[in-house]
Design an enzyme around this catalytic site. Structure first.
Site, PDB file in Angstrom:
ATOM      1  N   ARG A  55      -9.254 -18.618  17.416  1.00 57.74           N
ATOM      2  CA  ARG A  55      -7.936 -17.988  17.263  1.00 57.74           C
ATOM      3  C   ARG A  55      -7.303 -18.285  15.896  1.00 57.74           C
ATOM      4  NH1 ARG A  55      -3.708 -19.951  19.611  1.00 57.74           N
ATOM      5  NH2 ARG A  55      -4.713 -20.899  21.409  1.00 57.74           N
ATOM      6  N   TYR A 107       5.592   5.697  10.433  1.00 56.25           N
ATOM      7  CA  TYR A 107       4.703   5.627  11.589  1.00 56.25           C
ATOM      8  C   TYR A 107       5.541   5.230  12.816  1.00 56.25           C
ATOM      9  CZ  TYR A 107       1.346   4.182  14.979  1.00 56.25           C
ATOM     10  OH  TYR A 107       0.670   4.053  16.160  1.00 56.25           O
ATOM     11  N   ASP A 180       3.317  -0.131   3.256  1.00 56.46           N
ATOM     12  CA  ASP A 180       2.246   0.370   4.125  1.00 56.46           C
ATOM     13  C   ASP A 180       1.589   1.533   3.385  1.00 56.46           C
ATOM     14  OD1 ASP A 180       0.716   1.755   5.993  1.00 56.46           O
ATOM     15  OD2 ASP A 180       2.153   1.516   7.627  1.00 56.46           O
ATOM     16  N   LYS A 205      -8.105   2.809  10.045  1.00 54.98           N
ATOM     17  CA  LYS A 205      -8.180   4.137   9.410  1.00 54.98           C
ATOM     18  C   LYS A 205      -9.261   4.141   8.324  1.00 54.98           C
ATOM     19  CE  LYS A 205      -4.534   4.555  12.039  1.00 54.98           C
ATOM     20  NZ  LYS A 205      -4.640   5.014  13.404  1.00 54.98           N
TER      21      LYS A 205
HETATM   22  C1  LIG Z   1       0.936   4.452   8.585  1.00 53.28           C
HETATM   23  C2  LIG Z   1       0.509   3.631   9.769  1.00 53.28           C
HETATM   24  N1  LIG Z   1       0.915   2.347   9.863  1.00 53.28           N
HETATM   25  C3  LIG Z   1       0.569   1.580  10.917  1.00 53.28           C
HETATM   26  C4  LIG Z   1      -0.212   2.065  11.945  1.00 53.28           C
HETATM   27  C5  LIG Z   1      -0.579   1.189  13.115  1.00 53.28           C
HETATM   28  O1  LIG Z   1      -1.940   0.816  13.028  1.00 53.28           O
HETATM   29  P1  LIG Z   1      -2.892   0.607  14.306  1.00 53.28           P
HETATM   30  O2  LIG Z   1      -3.018   1.892  15.026  1.00 53.28           O
HETATM   31  O3  LIG Z   1      -4.170   0.112  13.689  1.00 53.28           O
HETATM   32  O4  LIG Z   1      -2.258  -0.436  15.167  1.00 53.28           O
HETATM   33  C6  LIG Z   1      -0.644   3.398  11.895  1.00 53.28           C
HETATM   34  C7  LIG Z   1      -1.437   3.968  12.991  1.00 53.28           C
HETATM   35  O5  LIG Z   1      -1.647   5.167  13.071  1.00 53.28           O
HETATM   36  C8  LIG Z   1      -0.283   4.196  10.778  1.00 53.28           C
HETATM   37  O6  LIG Z   1      -0.661   5.495  10.672  1.00 53.28           O
END
Ligand SMILES: Cc1ncc(COP(=O)(O)O)c(C=O)c1O
Length: 389
Positions: A55, A107, A180, A205
């Protein structure tokens, strides 16, 4: 493996070779999977190489982190079990009632976390219009705001934030800048180079790229107490990326540059085809010269705009849903950044409370043949009745 001429290797080379991995004992060139959950102490009862328990961390995950830190030009990187757990660790490490400034559209999962933390009085949250730096600046409180959150390009409208300008605004107020950049991986945009303090990617992604792992990664220019606190949240919540997924992620990253270049090429072809299409009201893609953030995107990606775009379909919300339904090559699925193309009616996925155009379809363009993708969209738009007259 040492590079005798000491020539700096390009990201494409380092990624393809998993940071020139070579096992000294056997000569194996593929990094191993180390699945142990616990580590035995040595004869003096000391930890070996500070490993205690899975962990905290594990070697396979650390290898993936080293690859990403190198790619980002970061001092350190931490991998989590999902993008959401990485974002949540950043939110969790903030002190009670900290003031944060976040985009009002981003998001939806992360936006939901901010709303939830604000509703519990855990954080004070101010919202700004995405990519609007004047609005962002007006929400900051000098000496009080702890964190400014940016998402660029911004999901699902693909607005582009000038990261360097945002960093100046955040730093002038004494806040950290979180960026992000999931839509443009670090082979295109290295947010830390533009002044961000924390760069984040949902590694689910582009970094992994095969829709078979969920992962999230934070990379930083400077470590220190705040970074230890974030690592502590990961350890206590048990959200470190597991070994097998770390292995898959390393394998996926070996082809990142190729996959991303092809996705960009295909997305440009699709976007140009759909701009002015009789069944399409608008195309949102930073690679199009008509996009308001095009020049910033060009600077921040070096022209590698990626495979993410959205369209507003002509007609009703049902017409848009029908277009997604009638596609035969695109999968009608959420997520992005994989080798296969996906199409989704965003409002269905993000829910009624989220501000998104009812006729918006989000397209994640993969690495298939661009002609097949364009023909598929044409027939689906026609069949759904978006093209009239
Ligand atoms: C721009 C963005 N940030 C964060 C996330 C969250 O990531 P995860 O789905 O890997 O938890 C996503 C998911 O689609 C995303 O598109």
């Amino acid at each position: 493996m040492p590079n005798r001429s000491n020539r700096a290797l390009s990201p494409a080379t380092k990624l393809a070779q998993a940071l020139r991995y070579l096992e000294a004992e056997t000569g194996a060139i593929v990094p191993p999977i180390q699945p142990t959950a616990t580590y035995a102490r040595d004869g003096e009862y000391n930890e070996r190489k500070s490993y205690i328990y899975r962990r905290d961390s594990n070697q396979t995950t650390e290898h993936a982190e080293a690859i990403i830190a190198d790619l980002e030009g970061a001092k350190d990187a931490l991998l989590f079990a999902s993008g959401m757990s990485a974002c949540t660790a950043v939110i969790e490490h903030l002190p009670a009632h900290a003031h944060v400034v976040v985009p009002e559209v981003m998001y939806h999962g992360v936006l939901d976390q901010f709303t939830t933390f604000a509703a519990k009085d855990r954080l004070e949250v101010s919202y700004y219009a995405p990519a609007d730096l004047d609005d962002m600046a007006s929400k900051l409180r000098k000496g009080e705001t702890a964190l400014v959150w940016t998402e660029s390009p911004n999901n699902p409208n693909w607005d582009v934030t000038d990261i360097a300008a945002a960093a100046e605004i955040a730093h002038a107020a004494g806040a950290k800048l979180f960026t992000d950049c999931t839509g443009t991986p670090p082979c295109a945009t290295r947010a830390l180079d533009f002044g961000a303090d924390i760069s984040f990617h949902s590694a689910t992604k582009y970094l992994n790229g095969h829709s078979d792992v969920t992962a999230g990664v934070l990379s930083v220019r400077d470590t220190g107490a705040y970074w230890d606190q974030i690592a502590h949240v990961r350890k206590m919540q048990g959200t470190v990326l597991n070994t097998f997924d770390a292995y898959l992620l390393v394998r996926g990253m070996r082809t990142l540059v190729l996959r991303y270049e092809r996705a960009t090429e295909n997305a440009l072809a699709v976007a140009h085809h759909l701009e002015g299409h009789p069944g399409v009201e608008a195309v949102m893609y930073p690679g199009l010269p008509s996009h308001p953030g095009h020049e910033i995107a060009k600077r921040q990606t070096g022209g590698a705009y990626g495979g993410m775009l959205s369209i507003i379909v002509k007609g009703s919300e049902q017409t848009a849903i029908d277009v997604a339904r009638f596609c035969e090559v695109f999968y009608p699925a959420t997520s992005l950044g994989g080798v296969e193309s996906l199409i989704e009616h965003r409002k269905t996925v993000s829910g009624d409370g989220f501000p998104v155009h009812p006729c918006l379809l989000r397209l994640s363009i993969g690495i298939e043949d661009a002609g097949d993708l364009i023909a598929d969209l044409d027939q689906a738009l026609e069949r759904a009745g978006a093209v009239v007259g």
